[in-house]
Scaffold this motif. Structure first.
Motif, PDB file in Angstrom:
ATOM      1  N   LEU A 137       0.826  -1.211   0.000  1.00 24.60           N
ATOM      2  CA  LEU A 137       0.000   0.000   0.000  1.00 24.60           C
ATOM      3  C   LEU A 137       0.859   1.259   0.000  1.00 24.60           C
ATOM      4  CD1 LEU A 137      -2.829  -0.948   2.539  1.00 24.60           C
ATOM      5  CD2 LEU A 137      -3.024  -0.744   0.057  1.00 24.60           C
ATOM      6  N   LEU A 138       1.930   1.233   0.786  1.00 30.22           N
ATOM      7  CA  LEU A 138       2.823   2.388   0.850  1.00 30.22           C
ATOM      8  C   LEU A 138       3.481   2.635  -0.512  1.00 30.22           C
ATOM      9  CD1 LEU A 138       4.309   4.584   2.433  1.00 30.22           C
ATOM     10  CD2 LEU A 138       5.989   2.855   3.110  1.00 30.22           C
ATOM     11  N   ILE A 139       3.936   1.574  -1.152  1.00 30.58           N
ATOM     12  CA  ILE A 139       4.566   1.726  -2.466  1.00 30.58           C
ATOM     13  C   ILE A 139       3.576   2.291  -3.477  1.00 30.58           C
ATOM     14  CG2 ILE A 139       5.587   0.460  -4.417  1.00 30.58           C
ATOM     15  CD1 ILE A 139       6.794  -1.462  -2.331  1.00 30.58           C
ATOM     16  N   ASP A 140       2.344   1.801  -3.443  1.00 34.61           N
ATOM     17  CA  ASP A 140       1.313   2.324  -4.359  1.00 34.61           C
ATOM     18  C   ASP A 140       1.131   3.826  -4.170  1.00 34.61           C
ATOM     19  OD1 ASP A 140       0.900  -0.194  -5.384  1.00 34.61           O
ATOM     20  OD2 ASP A 140      -0.921  -0.599  -4.226  1.00 34.61           O
ATOM     21  N   LYS A 141       1.098   4.268  -2.915  1.00 33.45           N
ATOM     22  CA  LYS A 141       0.918   5.695  -2.645  1.00 33.45           C
ATOM     23  C   LYS A 141       2.125   6.504  -3.108  1.00 33.45           C
ATOM     24  CE  LYS A 141      -2.211   5.119   1.307  1.00 33.45           C
ATOM     25  NZ  LYS A 141      -3.333   5.880   0.710  1.00 33.45           N
ATOM     26  N   ILE A 142       3.326   5.960  -2.922  1.00 37.39           N
ATOM     27  CA  ILE A 142       4.530   6.665  -3.357  1.00 37.39           C
ATOM     28  C   ILE A 142       4.540   6.800  -4.878  1.00 37.39           C
ATOM     29  CG2 ILE A 142       7.051   6.499  -3.541  1.00 37.39           C
ATOM     30  CD1 ILE A 142       7.034   5.188  -0.759  1.00 37.39           C
ATOM     31  N   LEU A 143       4.195   5.715  -5.570  1.00 38.52           N
ATOM     32  CA  LEU A 143       4.207   5.739  -7.037  1.00 38.52           C
ATOM     33  C   LEU A 143       3.159   6.701  -7.596  1.00 38.52           C
ATOM     34  CD1 LEU A 143       4.693   1.944  -7.897  1.00 38.52           C
ATOM     35  CD2 LEU A 143       6.416   3.751  -7.883  1.00 38.52           C
ATOM     36  N   LYS A 144       2.063   6.869  -6.867  1.00 36.02           N
ATOM     37  CA  LYS A 144       0.993   7.759  -7.333  1.00 36.02           C
ATOM     38  C   LYS A 144       1.157   9.190  -6.810  1.00 36.02           C
ATOM     39  CE  LYS A 144      -2.374   3.970  -7.509  1.00 36.02           C
ATOM     40  NZ  LYS A 144      -3.604   3.403  -6.885  1.00 36.02           N
ATOM     41  N   ASN A 145       2.286   9.441  -6.116  1.00 39.27           N
ATOM     42  CA  ASN A 145       2.549  10.770  -5.550  1.00 39.27           C
ATOM     43  C   ASN A 145       1.404  11.241  -4.647  1.00 39.27           C
ATOM     44  OD1 ASN A 145       5.097  11.218  -6.873  1.00 39.27           O
ATOM     45  ND2 ASN A 145       3.946  11.525  -8.773  1.00 39.27           N
ATOM     46  N   GLU A 146       0.900  10.337  -3.834  1.00 39.05           N
ATOM     47  CA  GLU A 146      -0.237  10.650  -2.966  1.00 39.05           C
ATOM     48  C   GLU A 146       0.171  11.168  -1.584  1.00 39.05           C
ATOM     49  OE1 GLU A 146      -2.847   7.324  -2.726  1.00 39.05           O
ATOM     50  OE2 GLU A 146      -3.527   7.493  -4.814  1.00 39.05           O
ATOM     51  N   ASP A 147       1.438  11.453  -1.388  1.00 43.62           N
ATOM     52  CA  ASP A 147       1.922  11.976  -0.115  1.00 43.62           C
ATOM     53  C   ASP A 147       1.493  11.073   1.042  1.00 43.62           C
ATOM     54  OD1 ASP A 147       3.217  13.669   1.628  1.00 43.62           O
ATOM     55  OD2 ASP A 147       1.488  14.990   1.888  1.00 43.62           O
ATOM     56  N   PRO A 148       2.039   9.837   1.093  1.00 43.57           N
ATOM     57  CA  PRO A 148       1.617   8.881   2.129  1.00 43.57           C
ATOM     58  C   PRO A 148       2.071   9.319   3.518  1.00 43.57           C
ATOM     59  CG  PRO A 148       3.520   8.059   0.937  1.00 43.57           C
ATOM     60  CD  PRO A 148       3.075   9.290   0.213  1.00 43.57           C
ATOM     61  N   PRO A 149       1.435   8.808   4.555  1.00 43.53           N
ATOM     62  CA  PRO A 149       1.877   9.115   5.921  1.00 43.53           C
ATOM     63  C   PRO A 149       3.258   8.525   6.176  1.00 43.53           C
ATOM     64  CG  PRO A 149       0.262   7.337   5.937  1.00 43.53           C
ATOM     65  CD  PRO A 149       0.293   7.863   4.537  1.00 43.53           C
ATOM     66  N   ARG A 150       3.997   9.128   7.102  1.00 44.96           N
ATOM     67  CA  ARG A 150       5.324   8.625   7.411  1.00 44.96           C
ATOM     68  C   ARG A 150       5.264   7.225   8.006  1.00 44.96           C
ATOM     69  NH1 ARG A 150       7.948  11.192  11.466  1.00 44.96           N
ATOM     70  NH2 ARG A 150      10.036  10.690  10.661  1.00 44.96           N
ATOM     71  N   ILE A 151       4.205   6.949   8.759  1.00 46.53           N
ATOM     72  CA  ILE A 151       4.055   5.640   9.400  1.00 46.53           C
ATOM     73  C   ILE A 151       2.800   4.976   8.853  1.00 46.53           C
ATOM     74  CG2 ILE A 151       3.736   4.424  11.580  1.00 46.53           C
ATOM     75  CD1 ILE A 151       5.094   6.822  12.965  1.00 46.53           C
TER      76      ILE A 151
END
Length: 466
Positions: A137-151
Motif C-alpha cells: 500500500l505504501l509503495i502504491d501511494k509513493i508511485l501515485k505521488n499521494e503523499d503517504p503518511p510517514r508511518i
C-alpha cells in the motif's frame, strides 16, 4: 510497478545465525503485487567478505529501499555492546548519500516503537506490524505521488489464514544460514493471546492467533527440503503449543507426510500428554525451548503468567520421559521479586533435571507493555522516556548486584546453567568448532537423555531462532 531493494540490517550472530524470514515474506508479497525485488543481507555479505552493498544498489537501481530491523538490543542487562540501532542509522545515512530514493524501515523492532525509531534512523517512512499488505500500500501511494503518511500500519484486519504466503527464501542465503546454524526457520501462525506484561509479541503480531493450514505448512516444508536440502527447522511461532491445539494438527500432517525433517520450537509450560509427545516425535520434534520466565509462583504472577512453577516442573519431567531435550529461560528481578523469591526461585531451578537453563537479570522495558506502566507507576522510568536505549526493570527493594551474585553462586559449579546468557553463547561457539549444529541441549554435561545418539556434523547447535 517499482524496483524494491530489501536489506536485512541484522549483523548479530547471537545466539546463532537466523535467516531473515521477514524479508523473505515481504519479498514474496511484493513479487505477488508485480514489483521487481532484490534481497540483500548485511550479515551474509559481511561474513563472506563481499562488502558489496553499494555495488548491489548501483546495479539494481532501485526506486525504493526497504530496511528490515530485527532487534533493538539483545535484552540482556549484563551484555556489552548490545544496542543495534546506531549501525542502522549509519546505514540509512550512507544509502541516502549515494542513492536518493525513498527509504522505508520495518521489521519487529520498528513495530515496537515506530515513530521513535523512524525519527532516530532518519528514514522517510516506516511500516509497523505485518509488512506484506502495508508495504504494498505504501509503495502504491509513493508511485501515485499521494503523499503517504510517514508511518503506515499496523494494517487491520491483520493477515488472515488465507493470506499467508510462501517465504521467498534466497538460495545463497538459505545455504549460508543452514551451513552456519544447521537449520532454517519457518512460522506456522501469527499472534499471541497471552497477557505476559513484558512481551512485545502482541504488539508486533496482534493478540488474535491466525493459523496456517497444516497442509500448507507441509507443502512449504517439502519445498524447503527439495529446493535447499533442508532437513532441520525451527518453528519461530511466538508459542508453538497453542491453546487451540493447532500445533497437533500440524504435527499429525507432518507425521503422515514422513518428510524426514527434524524441528524444534518455542513451547509454553502446559500439560502435554505422552501420547501427544509421541505424535510430536513422529512428526520430527527433537528439541524444545521453554518460555518458563518466572522461577516461582509469586514472580510468575508478577509478569502476568497464567501457569505456576509446578507446570514448568511437570513439563520438564514429561520431556525427560519422552526423551526430548529442552532448555528453560528465566528472568529474575521482575515485579513482585523479593529476596525471598530469589532464594525460592533458585531452589526451584535446582529441581529441573536433565535440562539447560538460561537466566536473565532484570527485564527489558518496552513501550506499549504492562511492564512499562508498572515501571512508570513505581518511578523506575518516566512517562516521557522513549525507551529507545535499553532500560531494565528491577523490582523496588532488590539490590541488583546482590541478586546477580546469588545467581552466579548458585550456578558456579553447574555446566548446564548459564548466567549471564552470554556464557551460553560462548559454549555454542565452542560446540560449533567441533562441527555440531542445531539444538543439542543434551550435549551439555548433566543433561544427557537416554536414547539420544550424538554424532559429529548432525545438523544440530545450541541456541534459538526468532
Amino acid at each position: 510497478m517499482a524496483r524494491v531493494f530489501l536489506i536485512s540490517a541484522n549483523t548479530t550472530q547471537e545466539p546463532l545465525h537466523v535467516y531473515p524470514i521477514g524479508i523473505a515474506l515481504v519479498d514474496a508479497a511484493l513479487k505477488a503485487h508485480g514489483h521487481d525485488t532484490e534481497q540483500f543481507d548485511l550479515l551474509y555479505d559481511m561474513e563472506k567478505g563481499h562488502l558489496g552493498l553499494h555495488a548491489a544498489l548501483a546495479g539494481f537501481k532501485p526506486d525504493i529501499v526497504g530496511v528490515s530491523i530485527r532487534n533493538i538490543d539483545n535484552v540482556d542487562s549484563l551484555a556489552t555492546d548490545n544496542w543495534y540501532l546506531a549501525s542502522v542509522k549509519t546505514l540509512v545515512a550512507d544509502i541516502r548519500k549515494a542513492h536518493p530514493v525513498p527509504i522505508v524501515i520495518g521489521g519487529p523492532a520498528v513495530s515496537i516503537m515506530p515513530e521513535t525509531i523512524l525519527d532516530y534512523c532518519n528514514a522517510d517512512y516506516c511500516v509497523a506490524g505485518e509488512g506484506e499488505i502495508a508495504f504494498n500500500l505504501l509503495i502504491d501511494k509513493i508511485l501515485k505521488n499521494e503523499d503517504p503518511p510517514r508511518i503506515l500500519g499496523p494494517i487491520l484486519p491483520r493477515m488472515t489464514a488465507d493470506q499467508f504466503l510462501r517465504p521467498a527464501y534466497q538460495t545463497n542465503l538459505a545455504e549460508y544460514y543452514f551451513d552456519q546454524s544447521g537449520m532454517l526457520n519457518y512460522q506456522t501462525k501469527r499472534g499471541c493471546p497471552f497477557t505476559c506484561n513484558y512481551c512485545s509479541y502482541p504488539v508486533i503480531e496482534g493478540k488474535k492467533i491466525r493459523y496456517q493450514d497444516p497442509d500448507f505448512v507441509v507443502e512449504n516444508l517439502k519445498r524447503l527440503k527439495m529446493d535447499f536440502k533442508v532437513n532441520n527447522l525451527f518453528f519461530s511461532d511466538s508459542v508453538f503449543n497453542d491453546p487451540d491445539g493447532h500445533y497437533l494438527e500440524v504435527a499429525e500432517k507432518l507425521a503422515r507426510a514422513e518428510l524426514g525433517v527434524k524441528w524444534a520450537a518455542y513451547f509454553r509450560p502446559q500439560q502435554i500428554s505422552q501420547k501427544d509427545f509421541a505424535l510430536l516425535k513422529r512428526a520430527g520434534l527433537y528439541a524444545m525451548e521453554v518460555g518458563s520466565d518466572g522461577a516461582c509462583d509469586r514472580t510468575l504472577s508478577g509478569i502476568g503468567k497464567t501457569f505456576d512453577f509446578s507446570s514448568i516442573l511437570a513439563l520438564n519431567e514429561a520431556c525427560i520421559t519422552a526423551e526430548i531435550p529442552c532448555a528453560h529461560f528465566f528472568m529474575f528481578g521482575g515485579p513482585k521479586e523479593t529476596r525471598q523469591t530469589i532464594e525460592e526461585g533458585l531452589a526451584n531451578i535446582e529441581l529441573l533435571r536433565k535440562t539447560v537453563v538460561f537466566v536473565f537479570s532484570g527485564i527489558r522495558i518496552l513501550p506499549q507493555t504492562g511492564l512499562a506502566q508498572i515501571a512508570v507507576q513505581q518511578g523506575i522510568i518516566t512517562p516521557e522516556d522513549n525507551l529507545l536505549q535499553p532500560a531494565f526493570y528491577v523490582a523496588p527493594g532488590i539490590d541488583k548486584e546482590e541478586m546477580d551474585s546469588k545467581i552466579e553462586d548458585a550456578f558456579r559449579r553447574r555446566k548446564d546453567r548459564f548466567f549471564p546468557p552470554e556464557k551460553g553463547y560462548i559454549r555454542m561457539k565452542t560446540v560449533k568448532l567441533f562441527g555440531f549444529k542445531g539444538l543439542l541441549w543434551d550435549m551439555i554435561p548433566g543433561t544427557t537423555i537416554k536414547g539420544r545418539r550424538i554424532r559429529k556434523k548432525t545438523n544440530a547447535t545450541l541456541g534459538s531462532l526468532s
